[in-house]
Design a protein around this motif. Structure first.
Motif, PDB file in Angstrom:
ATOM      1  N   GLU A 192       0.834  -1.195   0.000  1.00 30.75           N
ATOM      2  CA  GLU A 192       0.000   0.000   0.000  1.00 30.75           C
ATOM      3  C   GLU A 192       0.872   1.250   0.000  1.00 30.75           C
ATOM      4  O   GLU A 192       1.555   1.540   0.985  1.00 30.75           O
ATOM      5  N   LEU A 193       0.856   1.962  -1.113  1.00 32.29           N
ATOM      6  CA  LEU A 193       1.645   3.181  -1.215  1.00 32.29           C
ATOM      7  C   LEU A 193       1.059   4.279  -0.342  1.00 32.29           C
ATOM      8  O   LEU A 193      -0.154   4.354  -0.155  1.00 32.29           O
ATOM      9  N   GLY A 194       1.919   5.154   0.140  1.00 35.71           N
ATOM     10  CA  GLY A 194       1.474   6.333   0.860  1.00 35.71           C
ATOM     11  C   GLY A 194       1.378   7.519  -0.092  1.00 35.71           C
ATOM     12  O   GLY A 194       1.238   7.375  -1.302  1.00 35.71           O
ATOM     13  N   GLU A 195       1.492   8.717   0.461  1.00 39.46           N
ATOM     14  CA  GLU A 195       1.393   9.919  -0.366  1.00 39.46           C
ATOM     15  C   GLU A 195       2.633  10.088  -1.252  1.00 39.46           C
ATOM     16  O   GLU A 195       2.560  10.695  -2.313  1.00 39.46           O
ATOM     17  N   THR A 196       3.766   9.568  -0.816  1.00 41.27           N
ATOM     18  CA  THR A 196       4.985   9.668  -1.616  1.00 41.27           C
ATOM     19  C   THR A 196       5.218   8.358  -2.350  1.00 41.27           C
ATOM     20  O   THR A 196       4.650   7.324  -2.006  1.00 41.27           O
ATOM     21  N   TYR A 197       6.068   8.418  -3.369  1.00 47.84           N
ATOM     22  CA  TYR A 197       6.266   7.261  -4.224  1.00 47.84           C
ATOM     23  C   TYR A 197       7.730   7.167  -4.615  1.00 47.84           C
ATOM     24  O   TYR A 197       8.326   8.143  -5.085  1.00 47.84           O
ATOM     25  N   ASP A 198       8.313   5.996  -4.421  1.00 54.21           N
ATOM     26  CA  ASP A 198       9.706   5.754  -4.758  1.00 54.21           C
ATOM     27  C   ASP A 198       9.744   4.592  -5.751  1.00 54.21           C
ATOM     28  O   ASP A 198       9.537   3.430  -5.379  1.00 54.21           O
ATOM     29  N   ALA A 199       9.991   4.901  -7.011  1.00 50.90           N
ATOM     30  CA  ALA A 199       9.956   3.881  -8.054  1.00 50.90           C
ATOM     31  C   ALA A 199      11.029   2.813  -7.834  1.00 50.90           C
ATOM     32  O   ALA A 199      10.792   1.626  -8.075  1.00 50.90           O
ATOM     33  N   ASP A 200      12.201   3.221  -7.372  1.00 47.38           N
ATOM     34  CA  ASP A 200      13.265   2.238  -7.142  1.00 47.38           C
ATOM     35  C   ASP A 200      12.869   1.252  -6.054  1.00 47.38           C
ATOM     36  O   ASP A 200      13.123   0.050  -6.157  1.00 47.38           O
ATOM     37  N   ARG A 201      12.226   1.773  -5.000  1.00 46.36           N
ATOM     38  CA  ARG A 201      11.756   0.900  -3.925  1.00 46.36           C
ATOM     39  C   ARG A 201      10.700  -0.064  -4.449  1.00 46.36           C
ATOM     40  O   ARG A 201      10.702  -1.248  -4.113  1.00 46.36           O
ATOM     41  N   ALA A 202       9.809   0.442  -5.292  1.00 45.60           N
ATOM     42  CA  ALA A 202       8.757  -0.410  -5.854  1.00 45.60           C
ATOM     43  C   ALA A 202       9.368  -1.544  -6.675  1.00 45.60           C
ATOM     44  O   ALA A 202       8.899  -2.691  -6.613  1.00 45.60           O
ATOM     45  N   ARG A 203      10.402  -1.259  -7.425  1.00 41.09           N
ATOM     46  CA  ARG A 203      11.062  -2.317  -8.204  1.00 41.09           C
ATOM     47  C   ARG A 203      11.641  -3.405  -7.290  1.00 41.09           C
ATOM     48  O   ARG A 203      11.618  -4.595  -7.618  1.00 41.09           O
ATOM     49  N   SER A 236      -0.093   8.436 -14.228  1.00 43.26           N
ATOM     50  CA  SER A 236       1.284   8.116 -14.612  1.00 43.26           C
ATOM     51  C   SER A 236       1.876   7.063 -13.691  1.00 43.26           C
ATOM     52  O   SER A 236       2.595   6.146 -14.142  1.00 43.26           O
ATOM     53  N   ARG A 237       1.574   7.179 -12.423  1.00 45.64           N
ATOM     54  CA  ARG A 237       2.074   6.198 -11.448  1.00 45.64           C
ATOM     55  C   ARG A 237       1.504   4.811 -11.738  1.00 45.64           C
ATOM     56  O   ARG A 237       2.218   3.803 -11.664  1.00 45.64           O
ATOM     57  N   ILE A 238       0.228   4.753 -12.103  1.00 44.14           N
ATOM     58  CA  ILE A 238      -0.397   3.475 -12.438  1.00 44.14           C
ATOM     59  C   ILE A 238       0.323   2.817 -13.611  1.00 44.14           C
ATOM     60  O   ILE A 238       0.655   1.630 -13.575  1.00 44.14           O
ATOM     61  N   HIS A 239       0.593   3.600 -14.663  1.00 43.50           N
ATOM     62  CA  HIS A 239       1.283   3.049 -15.830  1.00 43.50           C
ATOM     63  C   HIS A 239       2.675   2.541 -15.457  1.00 43.50           C
ATOM     64  O   HIS A 239       3.081   1.444 -15.877  1.00 43.50           O
ATOM     65  N   GLU A 240       3.411   3.316 -14.661  1.00 48.62           N
ATOM     66  CA  GLU A 240       4.769   2.923 -14.308  1.00 48.62           C
ATOM     67  C   GLU A 240       4.787   1.641 -13.490  1.00 48.62           C
ATOM     68  O   GLU A 240       5.594   0.734 -13.734  1.00 48.62           O
ATOM     69  N   LEU A 241       3.875   1.542 -12.537  1.00 49.13           N
ATOM     70  CA  LEU A 241       3.824   0.349 -11.689  1.00 49.13           C
ATOM     71  C   LEU A 241       3.388  -0.877 -12.474  1.00 49.13           C
ATOM     72  O   LEU A 241       3.903  -1.983 -12.271  1.00 49.13           O
ATOM     73  N   ALA A 242       2.442  -0.706 -13.382  1.00 47.64           N
ATOM     74  CA  ALA A 242       1.999  -1.838 -14.207  1.00 47.64           C
ATOM     75  C   ALA A 242       3.141  -2.325 -15.098  1.00 47.64           C
ATOM     76  O   ALA A 242       3.292  -3.538 -15.320  1.00 47.64           O
ATOM     77  N   GLU A 243       3.949  -1.396 -15.595  1.00 47.72           N
ATOM     78  CA  GLU A 243       5.091  -1.783 -16.428  1.00 47.72           C
ATOM     79  C   GLU A 243       6.113  -2.581 -15.631  1.00 47.72           C
ATOM     80  O   GLU A 243       6.867  -3.380 -16.204  1.00 47.72           O
ATOM     81  N   MET A 244       6.160  -2.375 -14.312  1.00 46.25           N
ATOM     82  CA  MET A 244       7.064  -3.166 -13.463  1.00 46.25           C
ATOM     83  C   MET A 244       6.544  -4.594 -13.267  1.00 46.25           C
ATOM     84  O   MET A 244       7.270  -5.456 -12.785  1.00 46.25           O
ATOM     85  N   GLY A 245       5.280  -4.827 -13.593  1.00 41.84           N
ATOM     86  CA  GLY A 245       4.707  -6.156 -13.438  1.00 41.84           C
ATOM     87  C   GLY A 245       3.686  -6.280 -12.323  1.00 41.84           C
ATOM     88  O   GLY A 245       3.198  -7.379 -12.045  1.00 41.84           O
ATOM     89  N   PHE A 246       3.341  -5.164 -11.688  1.00 38.62           N
ATOM     90  CA  PHE A 246       2.350  -5.196 -10.622  1.00 38.62           C
ATOM     91  C   PHE A 246       0.928  -5.210 -11.179  1.00 38.62           C
ATOM     92  O   PHE A 246       0.650  -4.626 -12.230  1.00 38.62           O
ATOM     93  N   THR A 247       0.025  -5.828 -10.441  1.00 34.21           N
ATOM     94  CA  THR A 247      -1.396  -5.563 -10.583  1.00 34.21           C
ATOM     95  C   THR A 247      -1.679  -4.328  -9.743  1.00 34.21           C
ATOM     96  O   THR A 247      -1.403  -4.316  -8.546  1.00 34.21           O
ATOM     97  N   VAL A 248      -2.206  -3.274 -10.371  1.00 34.20           N
ATOM     98  CA  VAL A 248      -2.387  -1.990  -9.692  1.00 34.20           C
ATOM     99  C   VAL A 248      -3.836  -1.831  -9.243  1.00 34.20           C
ATOM    100  O   VAL A 248      -4.779  -2.001 -10.037  1.00 34.20           O
ATOM    101  N   THR A 249      -4.001  -1.492  -7.975  1.00 35.54           N
ATOM    102  CA  THR A 249      -5.310  -1.230  -7.382  1.00 35.54           C
ATOM    103  C   THR A 249      -5.442   0.263  -7.120  1.00 35.54           C
ATOM    104  O   THR A 249      -4.477   0.910  -6.699  1.00 35.54           O
ATOM    105  N   ILE A 250      -6.637   0.811  -7.354  1.00 35.40           N
ATOM    106  CA  ILE A 250      -6.894   2.197  -6.963  1.00 35.40           C
ATOM    107  C   ILE A 250      -7.949   2.217  -5.860  1.00 35.40           C
ATOM    108  O   ILE A 250      -8.900   1.430  -5.865  1.00 35.40           O
ATOM    109  N   THR A 251      -7.760   3.133  -4.908  1.00 33.29           N
ATOM    110  CA  THR A 251      -8.684   3.231  -3.785  1.00 33.29           C
ATOM    111  C   THR A 251      -8.679   4.646  -3.231  1.00 33.29           C
ATOM    112  O   THR A 251      -7.759   5.421  -3.464  1.00 33.29           O
ATOM    113  N   GLY A 252      -9.731   4.958  -2.486  1.00 33.38           N
ATOM    114  CA  GLY A 252      -9.822   6.255  -1.841  1.00 33.38           C
ATOM    115  C   GLY A 252     -11.130   6.937  -2.169  1.00 33.38           C
ATOM    116  O   GLY A 252     -11.167   7.925  -2.900  1.00 33.38           O
TER     117      GLY A 252
END
Length: 220
Positions: A115-126, A158-174
């Protein structure tokens, strides 16, 4: 260009009592793909929520939204033994903890959601993906909503596209509603979470059906 798959619909059960969660769930279940035993509900009622919902719906995907921060092995084992299909881990958890949870998930045939917070670190996600986490959540937090920020924007997409390209299934909530979904047209969203839109509705089945119809329209 081929149409993207329609996202699954996840209902977030975040009431304080199980009985208040079961009423809308039982009404809407035919339109629900994933059942989330929410953090608030599990804090109030314990993992019996997972056990009882698993007994009622043995074939459904169930998330135990326990937001693991540490003690990954023990918490994950308890969740999967209770009948969870997925468990959630907070983005701030150490890579050691994420690795522990993934290991346990693999042993039980389960999956891990970060579960991502308000900030996003692409390297950490990888790194999460390399460890074997399959899912990631892009969210508009309750606190952000309470402060009056009800927008979804280009940065979210943009974040959704980047995470999906890493191979994640992306969920949106809120606080997702039918009116929000057009914002994500063309984005590789795997799961859409709706809580209050279904649980607080006078017609939970009607609300879930409307969401499913809109998902089919936007991702057609």
């Amino acid at each position: 260009m081929a149409a993207l798959p329609k996202p699954r619909l996840q209902v977030a059960l975040d009431t304080k009592e199980l009985v208040d969660a079961l009423r809308p769930l039982n009404q809407a279940i035919d339109q629900i793909d994933v059942i989330e035993c929410g953090t608030i509900l599990i804090i109030a009622e314990g993992l019996r929520t997972v056990r009882e919902i698993r007994a009622l719906y043995p074939d459904k995907t169930i998330l135990a939204d326990v937001r693991i921060a540490e003690a990954g092995t023990l918490i994950a084992q308890n969740c999967f033994e209770a009948g969870a299909s997925w468990v959630s881990v907070v983005a701030g958890a150490s890579l050691t903890t994420v690795g522990q949870v993934v290991k346990v998930a693999n042993e039980y045939g389960g999956e891990v959601q970060i579960e991502l917070g308000e900030t996003y670190d692409a390297d950490r996600a990888r790194q999460w993906r390399q460890l074997g986490a399959q899912h990631v959540i892009v969210k508009r937090s309750r606190d952000r909503e309470a402060a009056g920020d009800l927008s979804w924007g280009p940065n979210d997409v943009s974040r959704i596209h980047e995470l999906a390209e890493m191979g994640f299934t992306v969920t949106i909530t809120g606080g997702v509603t039918v009116d929000d979904l057009d914002t994500f047209a063309g984005a590789p969203v795997g799961v859409v979470i709706a809580g209050r839109a279904i649980v607080k509705s006078e017609d939970p089945l009607g609300a879930a059906t409307e969401l499913q119809q809109k998902l089919a329209e936007v991702w057609s």
